[in-house]
Design a protein around this motif. Sequence first.
Motif, PDB file in Angstrom:
ATOM      1  N   PRO A 107       0.799  -1.226   0.000  1.00 11.97           N
ATOM      2  CA  PRO A 107       0.000   0.000   0.000  1.00 11.97           C
ATOM      3  C   PRO A 107       0.835   1.282   0.000  1.00 11.97           C
ATOM      4  CG  PRO A 107      -0.898  -1.556   1.576  1.00 11.97           C
ATOM      5  CD  PRO A 107       0.403  -2.133   1.090  1.00 11.97           C
ATOM      6  N   THR A 108       2.031   1.224   0.573  1.00  9.93           N
ATOM      7  CA  THR A 108       2.863   2.422   0.654  1.00  9.93           C
ATOM      8  C   THR A 108       3.936   2.498  -0.423  1.00  9.93           C
ATOM      9  OG1 THR A 108       4.261   1.312   2.266  1.00  9.93           O
ATOM     10  CG2 THR A 108       2.504   2.746   3.130  1.00  9.93           C
ATOM     11  N   ASP A 109       3.944   1.547  -1.369  1.00  9.52           N
ATOM     12  CA  ASP A 109       4.882   1.658  -2.489  1.00  9.52           C
ATOM     13  C   ASP A 109       4.560   2.937  -3.258  1.00  9.52           C
ATOM     14  OD1 ASP A 109       6.252  -0.635  -1.874  1.00  9.52           O
ATOM     15  OD2 ASP A 109       5.337  -1.863  -3.450  1.00  9.52           O
ATOM     16  N   PRO A 110       5.582   3.631  -3.747  1.00 15.61           N
ATOM     17  CA  PRO A 110       5.351   4.902  -4.446  1.00 15.61           C
ATOM     18  C   PRO A 110       4.370   4.750  -5.612  1.00 15.61           C
ATOM     19  CG  PRO A 110       7.682   4.538  -4.087  1.00 15.61           C
ATOM     20  CD  PRO A 110       6.980   3.265  -3.713  1.00 15.61           C
ATOM     21  N   PRO A 111       3.550   5.785  -5.836  1.00 19.55           N
ATOM     22  CA  PRO A 111       2.561   5.713  -6.910  1.00 19.55           C
ATOM     23  C   PRO A 111       3.166   5.892  -8.303  1.00 19.55           C
ATOM     24  CG  PRO A 111       2.439   7.831  -5.831  1.00 19.55           C
ATOM     25  CD  PRO A 111       3.430   7.006  -5.059  1.00 19.55           C
ATOM     26  N   PHE A 112       4.407   6.377  -8.373  1.00 23.08           N
ATOM     27  CA  PHE A 112       5.079   6.609  -9.655  1.00 23.08           C
ATOM     28  C   PHE A 112       6.410   5.874  -9.667  1.00 23.08           C
ATOM     29  CE2 PHE A 112       2.912  10.797  -8.699  1.00 23.08           C
ATOM     30  CZ  PHE A 112       1.829  10.583  -9.534  1.00 23.08           C
ATOM     31  N   THR A 113       7.009   5.796 -10.826  1.00 29.80           N
ATOM     32  CA  THR A 113       8.325   5.164 -10.949  1.00 29.80           C
ATOM     33  C   THR A 113       9.346   5.961 -10.140  1.00 29.80           C
ATOM     34  OG1 THR A 113       9.006   6.458 -12.873  1.00 29.80           O
ATOM     35  CG2 THR A 113       7.789   4.389 -13.307  1.00 29.80           C
ATOM     36  N   PRO A 114      10.444   5.316  -9.751  1.00 27.98           N
ATOM     37  CA  PRO A 114      11.485   6.056  -9.018  1.00 27.98           C
ATOM     38  C   PRO A 114      11.972   7.293  -9.780  1.00 27.98           C
ATOM     39  CG  PRO A 114      11.901   3.702  -8.860  1.00 27.98           C
ATOM     40  CD  PRO A 114      10.763   3.879  -9.841  1.00 27.98           C
ATOM     41  N   LYS A 115      12.103   7.188 -11.087  1.00 22.34           N
ATOM     42  CA  LYS A 115      12.558   8.322 -11.896  1.00 22.34           C
ATOM     43  C   LYS A 115      11.559   9.484 -11.824  1.00 22.34           C
ATOM     44  CE  LYS A 115      15.013   8.477 -16.148  1.00 22.34           C
ATOM     45  NZ  LYS A 115      15.215   7.891 -17.463  1.00 22.34           N
ATOM     46  N   THR A 116      10.279   9.168 -11.913  1.00 25.36           N
ATOM     47  CA  THR A 116       9.245  10.197 -11.831  1.00 25.36           C
ATOM     48  C   THR A 116       9.196  10.797 -10.434  1.00 25.36           C
ATOM     49  OG1 THR A 116       7.951   9.160 -13.584  1.00 25.36           O
ATOM     50  CG2 THR A 116       6.775  10.668 -12.123  1.00 25.36           C
ATOM     51  N   MET A 117       9.280   9.971  -9.412  1.00 25.16           N
ATOM     52  CA  MET A 117       9.294  10.472  -8.033  1.00 25.16           C
ATOM     53  C   MET A 117      10.458  11.446  -7.847  1.00 25.16           C
ATOM     54  SD  MET A 117       6.699   9.117  -6.350  1.00 25.16           S
ATOM     55  CE  MET A 117       7.083   9.238  -4.599  1.00 25.16           C
ATOM     56  N   SER A 118      11.592  11.117  -8.423  1.00 27.03           N
ATOM     57  CA  SER A 118      12.765  11.982  -8.326  1.00 27.03           C
ATOM     58  C   SER A 118      12.542  13.302  -9.074  1.00 27.03           C
ATOM     59  CB  SER A 118      13.984  11.251  -8.890  1.00 27.03           C
ATOM     60  OG  SER A 118      15.108  12.086  -8.876  1.00 27.03           O
ATOM     61  N   ARG A 119      12.002  13.214 -10.291  1.00 28.92           N
ATOM     62  CA  ARG A 119      11.736  14.451 -11.046  1.00 28.92           C
ATOM     63  C   ARG A 119      10.750  15.340 -10.309  1.00 28.92           C
ATOM     64  NH1 ARG A 119      12.580  11.589 -16.281  1.00 28.92           N
ATOM     65  NH2 ARG A 119      10.482  10.770 -16.182  1.00 28.92           N
ATOM     66  N   PHE A 120       9.747  14.733  -9.685  1.00 29.32           N
ATOM     67  CA  PHE A 120       8.764  15.503  -8.917  1.00 29.32           C
ATOM     68  C   PHE A 120       9.320  15.963  -7.562  1.00 29.32           C
ATOM     69  CE2 PHE A 120       4.837  13.284 -10.940  1.00 29.32           C
ATOM     70  CZ  PHE A 120       4.737  14.277 -11.892  1.00 29.32           C
ATOM     71  N   LYS A 121      10.449  15.400  -7.138  1.00 31.72           N
ATOM     72  CA  LYS A 121      10.972  15.643  -5.785  1.00 31.72           C
ATOM     73  C   LYS A 121       9.876  15.351  -4.766  1.00 31.72           C
ATOM     74  CE  LYS A 121      14.364  18.961  -7.263  1.00 31.72           C
ATOM     75  NZ  LYS A 121      14.167  19.817  -8.378  1.00 31.72           N
ATOM     76  N   LEU A 122       9.161  14.255  -5.011  1.00 30.73           N
ATOM     77  CA  LEU A 122       7.969  13.915  -4.259  1.00 30.73           C
ATOM     78  C   LEU A 122       8.289  12.981  -3.096  1.00 30.73           C
ATOM     79  CD1 LEU A 122       4.917  14.130  -3.984  1.00 30.73           C
ATOM     80  CD2 LEU A 122       4.698  12.369  -5.734  1.00 30.73           C
ATOM     81  N   ARG A 123       7.916  13.422  -1.912  1.00 32.21           N
ATOM     82  CA  ARG A 123       8.017  12.615  -0.705  1.00 32.21           C
ATOM     83  C   ARG A 123       6.624  12.597  -0.084  1.00 32.21           C
ATOM     84  NH1 ARG A 123      12.985  11.988  -1.285  1.00 32.21           N
ATOM     85  NH2 ARG A 123      14.714  13.377  -0.962  1.00 32.21           N
ATOM     86  N   LEU A 124       6.042  11.431  -0.057  1.00 34.06           N
ATOM     87  CA  LEU A 124       4.683  11.296   0.457  1.00 34.06           C
ATOM     88  C   LEU A 124       4.706  10.850   1.916  1.00 34.06           C
ATOM     89  CD1 LEU A 124       3.123   9.548  -2.652  1.00 34.06           C
ATOM     90  CD2 LEU A 124       2.938  11.949  -2.008  1.00 34.06           C
ATOM     91  N   ASP A 125       3.728  11.299   2.656  1.00 32.90           N
ATOM     92  CA  ASP A 125       3.572  10.973   4.071  1.00 32.90           C
ATOM     93  C   ASP A 125       2.494   9.898   4.179  1.00 32.90           C
ATOM     94  OD1 ASP A 125       2.999  10.856   6.767  1.00 32.90           O
ATOM     95  OD2 ASP A 125       2.655  13.015   6.990  1.00 32.90           O
ATOM     96  N   ALA A 126       2.887   8.683   4.565  1.00 32.38           N
ATOM     97  CA  ALA A 126       1.950   7.551   4.624  1.00 32.38           C
ATOM     98  C   ALA A 126       0.854   7.733   5.668  1.00 32.38           C
ATOM     99  CB  ALA A 126       2.705   6.248   4.883  1.00 32.38           C
ATOM    100  N   SER A 127       0.983   8.728   6.546  1.00 34.59           N
ATOM    101  CA  SER A 127      -0.072   8.975   7.534  1.00 34.59           C
ATOM    102  C   SER A 127      -1.182   9.868   6.957  1.00 34.59           C
ATOM    103  CB  SER A 127       0.512   9.620   8.797  1.00 34.59           C
ATOM    104  OG  SER A 127       0.952  10.937   8.529  1.00 34.59           O
ATOM    105  N   ARG A 128      -0.973  10.393   5.751  1.00 38.88           N
ATOM    106  CA  ARG A 128      -1.986  11.211   5.079  1.00 38.88           C
ATOM    107  C   ARG A 128      -2.585  10.428   3.923  1.00 38.88           C
ATOM    108  NH1 ARG A 128       0.471  15.972   2.676  1.00 38.88           N
ATOM    109  NH2 ARG A 128      -1.677  16.440   2.189  1.00 38.88           N
TER     110      ARG A 128
END
Length: 168
Positions: A107-128
């Motif tokens: 359930p907490t695996d990133p919603p996008f590929t690692p490359k996309t997560m990096s481009r977005f500089k996206l860090r998600l909070d699993a409590s939200r």
Amino acid sequence: MGKSRRNVRAASLALLAVAPLLGGCATHSRQQVLDAVHLEMPDCHAEMHSYAADEAWWPPGWVEMSYTVPKNCMDAYLVARGADPAKPVTTWPRSGTSFVGGEPIKPTDPPFTPKTMSRFKLRLDASRTYPEHTFKTPYGSEFSVLLDEKGDSTTAYLITDFGGPHVL
């Protein structure tokens, strides 16, 4: 000049003539890319955070961008594209464990590929909880939109891996 050298030269010239039709190396503006996949920006000021597009092909096969807009503007944007802001297609973190190709997706695996997560500089909070919506442009480009809603503003992370029927 030898025959093989002439053949190599002729083949090189032919490839140079065909390359722009297959993809090309030109960089297109964000607006040119949006026009090519028939994607409009929201009708309000958007603070852009990231933007990337497939420059190997034209029209592009994929597009990624993130921006922040007022929440009511994002809601109106989704409604205009046939998505109900109150009914996301899914949320992150996902519920339960699913499998793709026999491999578990937590359930907490990133919603996008690692490359996309990096481009977005996206860090998600699993409590939200982050709602995710999908929509198609009039030309058939399919977009996923992950929303990070904070108070009166929303940061949208848009991706498409299918720029539309023109890329087939």
